[in-house]
Design a protein around this motif. Sequence first.
Motif, PDB file in Angstrom:
ATOM      1  N   GLU A   1      32.101  30.146  52.452  1.00 43.70           N
ATOM      2  CA  GLU A   1      31.310  30.517  53.460  1.00 43.70           C
ATOM      3  C   GLU A   1      31.009  32.078  53.272  1.00 43.70           C
ATOM      4  OE1 GLU A   1      31.351  29.269  57.307  1.00 43.70           O
ATOM      5  OE2 GLU A   1      31.513  27.295  56.924  1.00 43.70           O
ATOM      6  N   LEU A   2      32.273  32.676  52.996  1.00 38.56           N
ATOM      7  CA  LEU A   2      32.302  34.158  52.952  1.00 38.56           C
ATOM      8  C   LEU A   2      31.959  34.679  51.485  1.00 38.56           C
ATOM      9  CD1 LEU A   2      34.953  34.653  55.550  1.00 38.56           C
ATOM     10  CD2 LEU A   2      32.535  34.609  55.790  1.00 38.56           C
ATOM     11  N   TRP A   3      32.904  34.266  50.827  1.00 40.09           N
ATOM     12  CA  TRP A   3      32.965  34.800  49.335  1.00 40.09           C
ATOM     13  C   TRP A   3      33.076  33.696  48.299  1.00 40.09           C
ATOM     14  CZ3 TRP A   3      36.670  39.030  46.608  1.00 40.09           C
ATOM     15  CH2 TRP A   3      36.035  39.478  45.591  1.00 40.09           C
TER      16      TRP A   3
ATOM     17  N   GLY B   1      30.277  53.245  46.228  1.00 38.31           N
ATOM     18  CA  GLY B   1      31.269  52.134  46.574  1.00 38.31           C
ATOM     19  C   GLY B   1      31.117  51.644  47.970  1.00 38.31           C
ATOM     20  N   HIS B   2      30.358  52.370  48.951  1.00 40.22           N
ATOM     21  CA  HIS B   2      30.228  51.794  50.147  1.00 40.22           C
ATOM     22  C   HIS B   2      29.318  50.756  50.276  1.00 40.22           C
ATOM     23  CE1 HIS B   2      27.122  54.389  49.378  1.00 40.22           C
ATOM     24  NE2 HIS B   2      26.151  53.977  50.365  1.00 40.22           N
ATOM     25  N   ARG B   3      28.625  50.404  49.124  1.00 40.66           N
ATOM     26  CA  ARG B   3      27.613  49.208  49.037  1.00 40.66           C
ATOM     27  C   ARG B   3      28.384  47.809  48.472  1.00 40.66           C
ATOM     28  NH1 ARG B   3      23.922  49.349  52.475  1.00 40.66           N
ATOM     29  NH2 ARG B   3      22.603  48.443  51.156  1.00 40.66           N
ATOM     30  N   ILE B   4      29.480  47.978  48.312  1.00 40.67           N
ATOM     31  CA  ILE B   4      30.058  46.856  47.738  1.00 40.67           C
ATOM     32  C   ILE B   4      29.863  45.686  49.042  1.00 40.67           C
ATOM     33  CG2 ILE B   4      32.233  45.725  46.904  1.00 40.67           C
ATOM     34  CD1 ILE B   4      32.785  48.881  45.673  1.00 40.67           C
ATOM     35  N   ALA B   5      29.695  44.752  48.678  1.00 44.85           N
ATOM     36  CA  ALA B   5      29.636  43.556  49.707  1.00 44.85           C
ATOM     37  C   ALA B   5      30.410  42.154  49.376  1.00 44.85           C
ATOM     38  CB  ALA B   5      28.164  43.029  50.003  1.00 44.85           C
TER      39      ALA B   5
ATOM     40  N   PRO C   1      29.676  40.610  44.550  1.00 45.54           N
ATOM     41  CA  PRO C   1      30.412  40.251  43.321  1.00 45.54           C
ATOM     42  C   PRO C   1      30.572  38.579  42.979  1.00 45.54           C
ATOM     43  CG  PRO C   1      31.548  41.960  44.440  1.00 45.54           C
ATOM     44  CD  PRO C   1      30.582  41.044  45.562  1.00 45.54           C
ATOM     45  N   ASP C   2      30.386  38.620  41.781  1.00 46.81           N
ATOM     46  CA  ASP C   2      30.693  36.966  41.250  1.00 46.81           C
ATOM     47  C   ASP C   2      32.095  36.670  41.577  1.00 46.81           C
ATOM     48  OD1 ASP C   2      30.838  34.664  39.909  1.00 46.81           O
ATOM     49  OD2 ASP C   2      30.596  35.529  37.925  1.00 46.81           O
ATOM     50  N   PRO C   3      32.360  35.791  42.540  1.00 44.26           N
ATOM     51  CA  PRO C   3      33.891  35.455  42.478  1.00 44.26           C
ATOM     52  C   PRO C   3      34.689  34.771  41.460  1.00 44.26           C
ATOM     53  CG  PRO C   3      32.382  33.736  43.576  1.00 44.26           C
ATOM     54  CD  PRO C   3      31.465  34.855  43.345  1.00 44.26           C
ATOM     55  N   GLY C   4      33.982  34.181  40.597  1.00 44.09           N
ATOM     56  CA  GLY C   4      34.720  33.607  39.239  1.00 44.09           C
ATOM     57  C   GLY C   4      34.939  34.793  38.387  1.00 44.09           C
ATOM     58  N   ALA C   5      34.338  35.885  38.577  1.00 42.41           N
ATOM     59  CA  ALA C   5      34.664  37.153  37.580  1.00 42.41           C
ATOM     60  C   ALA C   5      35.420  38.225  38.325  1.00 42.41           C
ATOM     61  CB  ALA C   5      33.465  37.585  36.993  1.00 42.41           C
TER      62      ALA C   5
ATOM     63  N   HIS D   1      48.420  44.976  37.415  1.00 44.20           N
ATOM     64  CA  HIS D   1      47.902  45.223  36.235  1.00 44.20           C
ATOM     65  C   HIS D   1      47.019  44.066  35.450  1.00 44.20           C
ATOM     66  CE1 HIS D   1      47.973  46.115  31.911  1.00 44.20           C
ATOM     67  NE2 HIS D   1      48.071  47.484  32.273  1.00 44.20           N
ATOM     68  N   GLU D   2      47.977  43.019  35.423  1.00 49.56           N
ATOM     69  CA  GLU D   2      47.188  41.792  35.017  1.00 49.56           C
ATOM     70  C   GLU D   2      45.908  41.360  35.506  1.00 49.56           C
ATOM     71  OE1 GLU D   2      48.418  36.901  34.463  1.00 49.56           O
ATOM     72  OE2 GLU D   2      49.712  38.181  35.749  1.00 49.56           O
ATOM     73  N   ALA D   3      45.764  41.334  37.102  1.00 52.32           N
ATOM     74  CA  ALA D   3      44.532  41.137  37.796  1.00 52.32           C
ATOM     75  C   ALA D   3      43.795  42.104  37.632  1.00 52.32           C
ATOM     76  CB  ALA D   3      44.868  40.766  39.574  1.00 52.32           C
ATOM     77  N   ALA D   4      43.786  43.387  37.542  1.00 49.17           N
ATOM     78  CA  ALA D   4      43.021  44.378  37.303  1.00 49.17           C
ATOM     79  C   ALA D   4      42.341  44.369  35.774  1.00 49.17           C
ATOM     80  CB  ALA D   4      43.522  45.835  37.346  1.00 49.17           C
ATOM     81  N   SER D   5      43.103  43.811  34.886  1.00 51.71           N
ATOM     82  CA  SER D   5      42.701  43.827  33.458  1.00 51.71           C
ATOM     83  C   SER D   5      41.728  42.699  33.354  1.00 51.71           C
ATOM     84  CB  SER D   5      43.712  43.797  32.579  1.00 51.71           C
ATOM     85  OG  SER D   5      44.599  42.631  32.760  1.00 51.71           O
ATOM     86  N   LEU D   6      42.013  41.611  34.240  1.00 53.12           N
ATOM     87  CA  LEU D   6      41.244  40.456  34.071  1.00 53.12           C
ATOM     88  C   LEU D   6      39.922  40.579  34.857  1.00 53.12           C
ATOM     89  CD1 LEU D   6      44.003  37.544  34.286  1.00 53.12           C
ATOM     90  CD2 LEU D   6      42.722  38.164  32.127  1.00 53.12           C
ATOM     91  N   ALA D   7      39.827  41.271  36.016  1.00 55.06           N
ATOM     92  CA  ALA D   7      38.547  41.311  36.592  1.00 55.06           C
ATOM     93  C   ALA D   7      37.399  42.036  35.929  1.00 55.06           C
ATOM     94  CB  ALA D   7      38.915  42.307  38.087  1.00 55.06           C
ATOM     95  N   GLU D   8      36.302  41.196  36.315  1.00 57.41           N
ATOM     96  CA  GLU D   8      35.113  41.874  35.366  1.00 57.41           C
ATOM     97  C   GLU D   8      33.952  42.143  36.354  1.00 57.41           C
ATOM     98  OE1 GLU D   8      34.022  38.440  33.113  1.00 57.41           O
ATOM     99  OE2 GLU D   8      35.632  38.579  31.770  1.00 57.41           O
TER     100      GLU D   8
END
Length: 381
Positions: A69-71, A260-264, A28-32, A94-101
Amino acid sequence: MTDANPPVPNRITTARPENKMNDVAAQPDPGASRAVLIGVTTYHSPELDALPSVGNNIRQLAALLTDRELWGLPKKHCRVLRNPSRSEALDTIHEAASLAEDAFVLYYAGHGLVSTQNELHLALSDASSERLYQALRYDEVRSPIIDACSARSKVVLLDCCFSGWAMQGHMSGSARTLLLADHTSINGTYVMTASAETKLALAPKDERYTAFTGALLDTLSRGVPGAPDLLDMDTVYREVRQELSAKGRPEPQQRARNSGHRIALVRNRRGPSKPASGHLAGELPEQGAAPGEGTQERNSPSGRAKSGGSSKDWWKQFVLWMVMTLAAALIALVLATSLVFLTAWWALETFAPVTGLPALGIAATIALLVGALGALLLSRS
């Protein structure tokens, strides 16, 4: 103290998620992305033991997730809550979940409590079996992930247990921890828990991290030999399970929906394109306070300090210092010998009836004797 709710029969087993041929791990994009790490180390109720190692858990996990080096999750996107209140925890989630893209990560470590309705509660500092309203019902935590989070990937990591089975040096555990995985009807979601039914989730007093999180941190930081350059959650799970099983410790459980198991989340430090070298990020030279915290303790349980290069540099500096010292001593000896020679020659010419070549020879002899004595003293030192 015994649990008022006896363990339920084993209804959930360690399930291997379905692998689809076109499944490809992608980071996943760390900025998003966003992460919320909650750790509860102290409890006001005497029925719940303090868990000081949980503080180390959240600091180290934050260090790993923000390690470039990791994410490389931006520190402002990684919220670390230590002993939060109910409102602080729920508002932050709630705030972090709503901002995560792109990705949302939720981690909790502490005691778990179970209501008479078999509902899992994540215990906060003021909670107890008599004060469940001071804990976080898992459904309360899960709701914003379902309703407010539009991120493509959701990862939930639970290192918790039930207070009724609390033992000295343990975090009590039960099968109901795994029920939350069945309750997770979220697309692109991965859930990993510390233990299976009726098993204890260990928090050994003589170790820096809890057993489950320690193995998780070790896997994320060192990587997995032979695995791809990106570590998907299924690979992480199997490595963690293998490490815990080898130590005779409770095995973790996983559940995934819709790949979901493929999330890296992290790169593999020991992947095909990288040399085998890894260390714990917070054992890392101690990166100061972890995101969201003001102070940080010394962190080096299972990390490996890279001391080879620094030792070599120290040896080079020592040799250079010795050479320079010896050169300075030799120069000083030559200057002192020359001064003795000139002084003796002048004294013979001025005050003694010896002049010309005899005076020069005597002065040279005196200077050589003084020089030899100085060299002897220098060699002994």
